[in-house]
Design a protein around this motif. Structure first.
Motif, PDB file in Angstrom:
ATOM      1  N   LEU A  29      38.544  42.897 -11.769  1.00 26.52           N
ATOM      2  CA  LEU A  29      37.295  42.726 -12.508  1.00 26.52           C
ATOM      3  C   LEU A  29      37.344  41.525 -13.435  1.00 26.52           C
ATOM      4  O   LEU A  29      36.349  40.844 -13.665  1.00 26.52           O
ATOM      5  CB  LEU A  29      36.980  43.979 -13.319  1.00 26.52           C
ATOM      6  CG  LEU A  29      36.390  45.140 -12.536  1.00 26.52           C
ATOM      7  CD1 LEU A  29      36.109  46.291 -13.467  1.00 26.52           C
ATOM      8  CD2 LEU A  29      35.123  44.727 -11.822  1.00 26.52           C
ATOM      9  N   ASP A  32      34.667  39.965 -15.943  1.00 26.16           N
ATOM     10  CA  ASP A  32      33.622  39.057 -15.493  1.00 26.16           C
ATOM     11  C   ASP A  32      32.379  39.897 -15.208  1.00 26.16           C
ATOM     12  O   ASP A  32      32.422  40.820 -14.401  1.00 26.16           O
ATOM     13  CB  ASP A  32      34.138  38.357 -14.222  1.00 26.16           C
ATOM     14  CG  ASP A  32      33.153  37.336 -13.688  1.00 26.16           C
ATOM     15  OD1 ASP A  32      31.946  37.456 -13.992  1.00 26.16           O
ATOM     16  OD2 ASP A  32      33.588  36.434 -12.949  1.00 26.16           O
ATOM     17  N   VAL A  34      29.746  39.325 -13.580  1.00 24.42           N
ATOM     18  CA  VAL A  34      29.309  39.288 -12.180  1.00 24.42           C
ATOM     19  C   VAL A  34      30.110  40.284 -11.351  1.00 24.42           C
ATOM     20  O   VAL A  34      29.556  41.047 -10.555  1.00 24.42           O
ATOM     21  CB  VAL A  34      29.437  37.856 -11.620  1.00 24.42           C
ATOM     22  CG1 VAL A  34      29.342  37.857 -10.101  1.00 24.42           C
ATOM     23  CG2 VAL A  34      28.364  36.971 -12.208  1.00 24.42           C
ATOM     24  N   ASN A  35      31.435  40.310 -11.568  1.00 23.29           N
ATOM     25  CA  ASN A  35      32.259  41.274 -10.841  1.00 23.29           C
ATOM     26  C   ASN A  35      31.837  42.701 -11.168  1.00 23.29           C
ATOM     27  O   ASN A  35      31.746  43.557 -10.295  1.00 23.29           O
ATOM     28  CB  ASN A  35      33.736  41.088 -11.193  1.00 23.29           C
ATOM     29  CG  ASN A  35      34.287  39.795 -10.617  1.00 23.29           C
ATOM     30  OD1 ASN A  35      33.632  39.152  -9.809  1.00 23.29           O
ATOM     31  ND2 ASN A  35      35.471  39.423 -11.054  1.00 23.29           N
ATOM     32  N   LEU A  37      28.902  43.792 -12.200  1.00 23.25           N
ATOM     33  CA  LEU A  37      27.598  44.118 -11.613  1.00 23.25           C
ATOM     34  C   LEU A  37      27.715  44.341 -10.110  1.00 23.25           C
ATOM     35  O   LEU A  37      27.058  45.217  -9.551  1.00 23.25           O
ATOM     36  CB  LEU A  37      26.600  42.995 -11.893  1.00 23.25           C
ATOM     37  CG  LEU A  37      26.042  42.977 -13.310  1.00 23.25           C
ATOM     38  CD1 LEU A  37      25.220  41.713 -13.532  1.00 23.25           C
ATOM     39  CD2 LEU A  37      25.187  44.207 -13.574  1.00 23.25           C
ATOM     40  N   ALA A  38      28.574  43.554  -9.451  1.00 23.06           N
ATOM     41  CA  ALA A  38      28.740  43.719  -8.005  1.00 23.06           C
ATOM     42  C   ALA A  38      29.305  45.099  -7.702  1.00 23.06           C
ATOM     43  O   ALA A  38      28.845  45.783  -6.782  1.00 23.06           O
ATOM     44  CB  ALA A  38      29.650  42.630  -7.446  1.00 23.06           C
TER      45      ALA A  38
ATOM     46  N   ILE B 347      20.623  44.759  -2.466  1.00 20.70           N
ATOM     47  CA  ILE B 347      21.594  44.729  -3.573  1.00 20.70           C
ATOM     48  C   ILE B 347      22.381  43.420  -3.526  1.00 20.70           C
ATOM     49  O   ILE B 347      22.617  42.788  -4.557  1.00 20.70           O
ATOM     50  CB  ILE B 347      22.520  45.965  -3.505  1.00 20.70           C
ATOM     51  CG1 ILE B 347      21.731  47.188  -3.984  1.00 20.70           C
ATOM     52  CG2 ILE B 347      23.768  45.765  -4.349  1.00 20.70           C
ATOM     53  CD1 ILE B 347      22.498  48.489  -3.945  1.00 20.70           C
ATOM     54  N   SER B 352      23.073  38.206  -9.487  1.00 24.60           N
ATOM     55  CA  SER B 352      24.408  38.419 -10.064  1.00 24.60           C
ATOM     56  C   SER B 352      25.372  38.985  -9.033  1.00 24.60           C
ATOM     57  O   SER B 352      26.558  38.680  -9.060  1.00 24.60           O
ATOM     58  CB  SER B 352      24.333  39.367 -11.258  1.00 24.60           C
ATOM     59  OG  SER B 352      23.358  38.922 -12.136  1.00 24.60           O
ATOM     60  N   VAL B 353      24.875  39.830  -8.131  1.00 26.88           N
ATOM     61  CA  VAL B 353      25.747  40.381  -7.095  1.00 26.88           C
ATOM     62  C   VAL B 353      26.013  39.311  -6.036  1.00 26.88           C
ATOM     63  O   VAL B 353      27.121  39.179  -5.518  1.00 26.88           O
ATOM     64  CB  VAL B 353      25.123  41.635  -6.456  1.00 26.88           C
ATOM     65  CG1 VAL B 353      26.026  42.184  -5.366  1.00 26.88           C
ATOM     66  CG2 VAL B 353      24.876  42.690  -7.513  1.00 26.88           C
ATOM     67  N   ASN B 354      24.978  38.510  -5.762  1.00 22.02           N
ATOM     68  CA  ASN B 354      25.126  37.457  -4.770  1.00 22.02           C
ATOM     69  C   ASN B 354      26.178  36.434  -5.178  1.00 22.02           C
ATOM     70  O   ASN B 354      26.840  35.832  -4.336  1.00 22.02           O
ATOM     71  CB  ASN B 354      23.774  36.761  -4.570  1.00 22.02           C
ATOM     72  CG  ASN B 354      23.742  35.968  -3.288  1.00 22.02           C
ATOM     73  OD1 ASN B 354      23.977  34.769  -3.288  1.00 22.02           O
ATOM     74  ND2 ASN B 354      23.494  36.639  -2.178  1.00 22.02           N
ATOM     75  N   ALA B 355      26.336  36.266  -6.491  1.00 28.46           N
ATOM     76  CA  ALA B 355      27.332  35.305  -6.973  1.00 28.46           C
ATOM     77  C   ALA B 355      28.724  35.670  -6.478  1.00 28.46           C
ATOM     78  O   ALA B 355      29.589  34.815  -6.336  1.00 28.46           O
ATOM     79  CB  ALA B 355      27.316  35.250  -8.496  1.00 28.46           C
ATOM     80  N   ILE B 356      28.958  36.944  -6.229  1.00 29.96           N
ATOM     81  CA  ILE B 356      30.258  37.342  -5.685  1.00 29.96           C
ATOM     82  C   ILE B 356      30.176  37.528  -4.174  1.00 29.96           C
ATOM     83  O   ILE B 356      31.103  37.207  -3.446  1.00 29.96           O
ATOM     84  CB  ILE B 356      30.769  38.619  -6.390  1.00 29.96           C
ATOM     85  CG1 ILE B 356      32.181  38.968  -5.903  1.00 29.96           C
ATOM     86  CG2 ILE B 356      29.907  39.812  -6.143  1.00 29.96           C
ATOM     87  CD1 ILE B 356      32.792  40.077  -6.727  1.00 29.96           C
ATOM     88  N   TRP B 362      31.764  40.467   2.956  1.00 26.55           N
ATOM     89  CA  TRP B 362      30.862  41.578   2.651  1.00 26.55           C
ATOM     90  C   TRP B 362      29.542  41.386   3.404  1.00 26.55           C
ATOM     91  O   TRP B 362      28.920  42.334   3.888  1.00 26.55           O
ATOM     92  CB  TRP B 362      30.629  41.643   1.140  1.00 26.55           C
ATOM     93  CG  TRP B 362      30.076  42.966   0.671  1.00 26.55           C
ATOM     94  CD1 TRP B 362      29.861  44.091   1.423  1.00 26.55           C
ATOM     95  CD2 TRP B 362      29.681  43.305  -0.665  1.00 26.55           C
ATOM     96  NE1 TRP B 362      29.359  45.092   0.622  1.00 26.55           N
ATOM     97  CE2 TRP B 362      29.231  44.630  -0.649  1.00 26.55           C
ATOM     98  CE3 TRP B 362      29.652  42.590  -1.868  1.00 26.55           C
ATOM     99  CZ2 TRP B 362      28.767  45.274  -1.792  1.00 26.55           C
ATOM    100  CZ3 TRP B 362      29.197  43.225  -3.007  1.00 26.55           C
ATOM    101  CH2 TRP B 362      28.762  44.570  -2.965  1.00 26.55           C
ATOM    102  N   MET B 428      36.161  38.380  -5.554  1.00 28.07           N
ATOM    103  CA  MET B 428      36.834  38.457  -6.846  1.00 28.07           C
ATOM    104  C   MET B 428      37.958  37.432  -6.941  1.00 28.07           C
ATOM    105  O   MET B 428      38.203  36.862  -7.999  1.00 28.07           O
ATOM    106  CB  MET B 428      37.388  39.856  -7.059  1.00 28.07           C
ATOM    107  CG  MET B 428      36.290  40.849  -7.408  1.00 28.07           C
ATOM    108  SD  MET B 428      37.015  42.451  -7.728  1.00 28.07           S
ATOM    109  CE  MET B 428      35.599  43.315  -8.351  1.00 28.07           C
ATOM    110  N   ARG B 431      36.618  34.069  -7.718  1.00 32.38           N
ATOM    111  CA  ARG B 431      36.116  33.921  -9.089  1.00 32.38           C
ATOM    112  C   ARG B 431      37.227  33.995 -10.126  1.00 32.38           C
ATOM    113  O   ARG B 431      37.012  33.619 -11.278  1.00 32.38           O
ATOM    114  CB  ARG B 431      35.090  35.012  -9.396  1.00 32.38           C
ATOM    115  CG  ARG B 431      33.821  34.903  -8.578  1.00 32.38           C
ATOM    116  CD  ARG B 431      32.847  35.978  -8.994  1.00 32.38           C
ATOM    117  NE  ARG B 431      32.457  35.834 -10.384  1.00 32.38           N
ATOM    118  CZ  ARG B 431      31.498  35.016 -10.784  1.00 32.38           C
ATOM    119  NH1 ARG B 431      30.845  34.297  -9.923  1.00 32.38           N
ATOM    120  NH2 ARG B 431      31.198  34.931 -12.060  1.00 32.38           N
ATOM    121  N   HIS B 433      40.067  33.397 -12.637  1.00 32.91           N
ATOM    122  CA  HIS B 433      40.523  32.171 -13.288  1.00 32.91           C
ATOM    123  C   HIS B 433      41.253  32.522 -14.565  1.00 32.91           C
ATOM    124  O   HIS B 433      41.089  33.618 -15.105  1.00 32.91           O
ATOM    125  CB  HIS B 433      39.356  31.241 -13.573  1.00 32.91           C
ATOM    126  CG  HIS B 433      38.275  31.881 -14.381  1.00 32.91           C
ATOM    127  ND1 HIS B 433      38.358  32.041 -15.752  1.00 32.91           N
ATOM    128  CD2 HIS B 433      37.106  32.442 -14.026  1.00 32.91           C
ATOM    129  CE1 HIS B 433      37.279  32.655 -16.181  1.00 32.91           C
ATOM    130  NE2 HIS B 433      36.506  32.922 -15.160  1.00 32.91           N
TER     131      HIS B 433
END
Lengths: 308, 498
Positions: A29, A32, A34-35, A37-38, B347, B352-356, B362, B428, B431, B433
């Motif tokens: 997670l 973040d 975004v993580n 919310l996903a 969904i 925000s979900v699309n960003a991942i 998926w 994940m 993203r 970092h």
């Protein structure tokens, strides 16, 4: 227990379990949003689908089809005049209202800019990084430099910085950054033709040495790691590169090591050409702080184990 | 004539049943090969470097997508249309020599198109637009095929005996109109050999080569308006048409709600067309269009669920049929996978979900729980229902159908759960970092982490293919050795030998 409920519970637990596994493998997670919310989306998806499907499939066991049929039927298929499911209708109406609201008032299109949001986030991140950077220990610097190195440099130079060889000719395609091993052939070429690929102001003029025998002697000496007796003509080189070949900051690179000054200069203004292609101008991607960190890491020797 | 049952003529339906099965095997086989190539990259050149050009992932991938979309699925749509259309309009193809000729030309020209597509894609001739790879000569052939289908639809409607059109016919008409519009606009292209550029120079490239008429962001927008709605009007609308006919027909139940079918139809038609922008989130597309794509995707949930709920409620009180008939099991599970994937898509379309989720596995998983669990299940169920009626034979083996159902269900589950895990992990990792904004993982780290899931995906796909081969075998045996059946056995539940 009823088979349908059992299937619903098993499915839900399995899917939530898989989601948990996915969070746990790598990445995670990471605080973040975004993580988070996903994952929330994935959980809602599983629970909502299983709940609604179970509700209707259960009706196959408990309920009975009733209602008035339409007058027509097609190939024996009739249609009931039943009302639409209440919950479905209400939620549909709500999503329509929400959609109109969201698009016009809640998140008005004129008030949002993707690039604006990006700029704001980057500015905030840079500020927090600058704050942290103020008091770093040397070891922390090396670790952070390694992180930059892994992403920006390792794809060509390898995670240990040992470079890569052309498997046919054995020539280096990307330099070994752990030591500066200049080949005789290369040194001769640079003396004859000059060079400013590393980005030092002015660069090196061609033909600093004229005589073939002198060039050969100096090139052999440098290839050999500057050991043994120094050829007299090296003095011409030493005036800029230092008599020990250690280089001079802002003037000329070290001939023996990828030191901090060399790496910084190269990343900021160099246009190094290699067998694979020209090395990217990293200064466009990296911040000055990142260049500082990665230079420290390279100068330390990328293959050197770091303290935890 | 009016006093005895019509003799429907299933000649064209049979032809398209054949291509549904053949192209289904081809498309799914290529898919399984691709899945294993991703898990074990050395398979790309397993037949030697001489033919590596034809065996590598990039060359085969469009063949997989186009074979299952335009081969398997469209054949299934055509086959069911030439079956359902006659029955719900109460008119036989045999009554019109013209429509029969159109139907046959439709089929043969379609075969020519398929051959041209397979050859050109294998040769690497492509416009490089996803799901619209065909070059302009093939596009023209496809447009003609489509127009012939339109003539067939509206011709049959023109001579119908049934006054009102059944809901399935509405969905077939929508398929026809939707794809016609999408295909034409997205495939507007300029053949470079025949047309001059700005400097008056013509004769550039091969005669079949073309470039898109649109450029840059506009091209991307048209492409994904097309790409998304190809899913709408190829994978959703005609499949709903099938479920509205075959489920009530097979079960003998009346549709739960006439109102719900109407409202779902019109709201699906209206909402779907606006949602394509969600393929281009975080791109150069204007912000308001991205927001629109997301908002319409969310609103789209309910129209999609409406049809699925209508199907499930049609089976109210009929649990016994669900438990006993593998054919009805296929259709009920298809409806639930439809619900799952039409909630999953929206969904994933939330920014925000699309960003991942964007670019991860998926999405691949999402596509496949839709097409394997919903589209292919529904098409196979339809063909199982049709086979005894067009061949006048009993289904060869019910137990084989049952086994197939469970093998394929397991295949779909392995497929979408492995991609679920892989996609979320991948997103994940991309993203992740450190405190200074440095990425934690390089791309190859994600590839290594995903390897086991790629393998599981391949196994899932292989199971699904095995199930499909069982389906093909079952239909073949039905046709060749099935017991002859009387018309009265064919009213509702499909006759099956143990």
């Amino acid at each position: 227990m009823n088979k349908i409920y059992l299937a619903a519970i098993v499915t839900t637990l399995a899917m939530l379990g898989f989601t948990y596994v996915a969070m746990d493998i790598k990445g995670g997670l990471n605080d973040d949003i975004v993580n988070q919310l996903a994952i929330l989306g994935a959980v809602v998806l599983v629970i909502a689908t299983v709940f609604v499907v179970t509700k209707y499939v259960r009706q196959m066991q408990t309920d009975k089809a009733t209602g008035d049929l339409t007058e027509e039927n097609w190939d024996g298929i009739g249609e009931y005049m039943n009302e639409m499911p209440f919950g479905w209708s209400v939620i549909f109406l709500l999503t329509i209202i929400w959609g109109l609201w969201y698009w016009t008032a809640g998140y008005p299109v004129a008030a949002y800019s993707q690039i604006g949001e990006w700029n704001e986030e980057v500015a905030a991140k840079n500020a927090s990084i600058a704050q942290r950077a103020a008091n770093l220990t040397p070891n922390e610097k090396l670790h952070l430099g390694k992180a930059v190195f892994n992403v920006q440099c390792a794809p060509c130079h390898g995670t240990n910085g040992k470079g890569q060889e052309n498997y046919q000719t054995g020539d280096l395609r990307a330099e070994n950054l752990n030591k500066r091993a200049l080949s005789k052939k290369y040194v001769e070429k640079v003396i004859r033709e000059g060079s400013n690929q590393l980005g030092y102001a002015g660069g090196m003029p061609p033909m600093m040495l004229q005589d073939d025998a002198d060039i050969d002697a100096v090139a052999t000496y440098i290839e050999g790691g500057m050991k043994g007796e120094q050829p007299a003509q090296y003095a011409v080189c030493g005036s800029c590169h230092g008599m020990n070949g250690e280089g001079m900051d802002f003037v000329a690179p070290s001939l023996t090591a990828y030191n901090v000054d060399l790496v910084k200069t190269l990343l900021t203004s160099g246009t190094k050409k290699g067998e694979i292609g020209t090395m990217p101008r990293e200064a466009k991607i990296l911040t000055p702080l990142q260049i500082e960190l990665v230079a420290a890491f390279v100068a330390n020797g990328p293959a050197t184990e770091l303290e935890e | 004539m009016e006093n005895r049952p019509l003799e429907y003529d299933y000649t064209v339906a049979k032809m398209f049943m054949l291509t549904t099965i053949v192209l289904g095997i081809v498309g799914m086989l290529v898919g399984v090969i691709l899945a294993f190539e991703l898990a074990f990259p050395s398979l790309n050149t397993v037949l030697g470097s001489g033919v590596a050009e034809y065996t590598n992932f990039s060359r085969l991938r469009p063949l997989h997508t186009d074979a299952v979309i335009f081969g398997f699925t469209l054949s299934g749509v055509f086959a069911t249309w030439y079956y359902v259309g006659q029955r719900v309009l109460k008119v036989s193809m045999a009554e019109s020599k013209f429509l029969m000729a159109v139907g046959k030309i439709h089929f043969y020209l379609y075969i020519v198109g398929v051959a041209a597509v397979v050859v050109s894609l294998l040769m690497g001739i492509t416009t490089s637009k996803e799901y619209a790879e065909f070059e302009w000569p093939i596009d023209i052939a496809i447009v003609i095929v489509w127009v012939l289908w339109g003539v067939s639809i509206f011709g049959l409607i023109g001579i119908r005996r049934e006054k009102a059109l059944y809901i399935s016919v509405w969905y077939y008409i929508a398929t026809f109109l939707g794809i016609a519009m999408l295909y034409l606009f997205n495939n507007m292209e300029v053949p470079t050999y025949f047309f001059a550029d700005g400097a008056g120079q013509a004769g550039i490239g091969a005669w079949y080569h073309s470039v898109s008429m649109y450029a840059g962001t506009n091209d991307a927008l048209v492409q994904w308006w097309y790409g998304h709605n190809a899913v709408a009007f190829g994978f959703t609308v005609p499949i709903v048409a099938m479920s509205y006919y075959f489920l009530p027909k097979e079960s003998g139940q009346a549709i739960y709600s006439y109102k719900l079918s109407l409202l779902s139809f019109w709201s699906l038609m209206f909402v779907y067309l606006w949602a394509g922008g969600h393929h281009l989130l975080f791109s150069t597309v204007p912000d308001w269009m991205q927001t629109m794509g997301s908002v319409f995707s969310i609103v789209l949930i309910l129209p999609s669920w409406g049809s699925a709920i209508n199907m499930l409620l049609t089976m109210k009180g009929e649990w016994k049929q669900v438990a006993e008939s593998p054919l009805i099991k296929f259709m009920i599970l298809a409806s639930t996978f439809y619900m799952f994937s039409t909630l999953e898509g929206p969904i994933q379309a939330i920014k925000s979900v699309n960003a991942i989720a964007h670019f991860t596995d998926w999405i691949v998983g999402h596509v496949h729980d839709g097409v394997l669990g919903w589209v292919a299940f529904m098409i196979m169920a339809s063909l199982f229902h049709m086979a005894p009626r067009v061949f006048k034979k009993e289904i060869y083996s019910k137990s084989l159908m049952n086994t197939q159902f469970w093998i394929q269900t397991l295949g779909v589950i392995l497929y979408f759960t492995s991609m679920w895990i892989a996609g979320i992990t991948q997103g994940m990792m991309w993203r992740a970092h450190d405190a200074f904004g440095n990425l934690t993982y390089s791309f190859v780290d994600t590839v290594a982490a995903l390897h086991p899931y790629f393998f599981i995906r391949g196994v899932g796909g292989a199971l699904y293919l095995i199930g499909f081969l069982m389906f093909a075998y079952n239909i073949y045996k039905t046709w060749t050795v099935g017991r002859q059946v009387e018309e009265r056995e064919l009213t509702n539940a499909t006759p099956m030998a143990a």
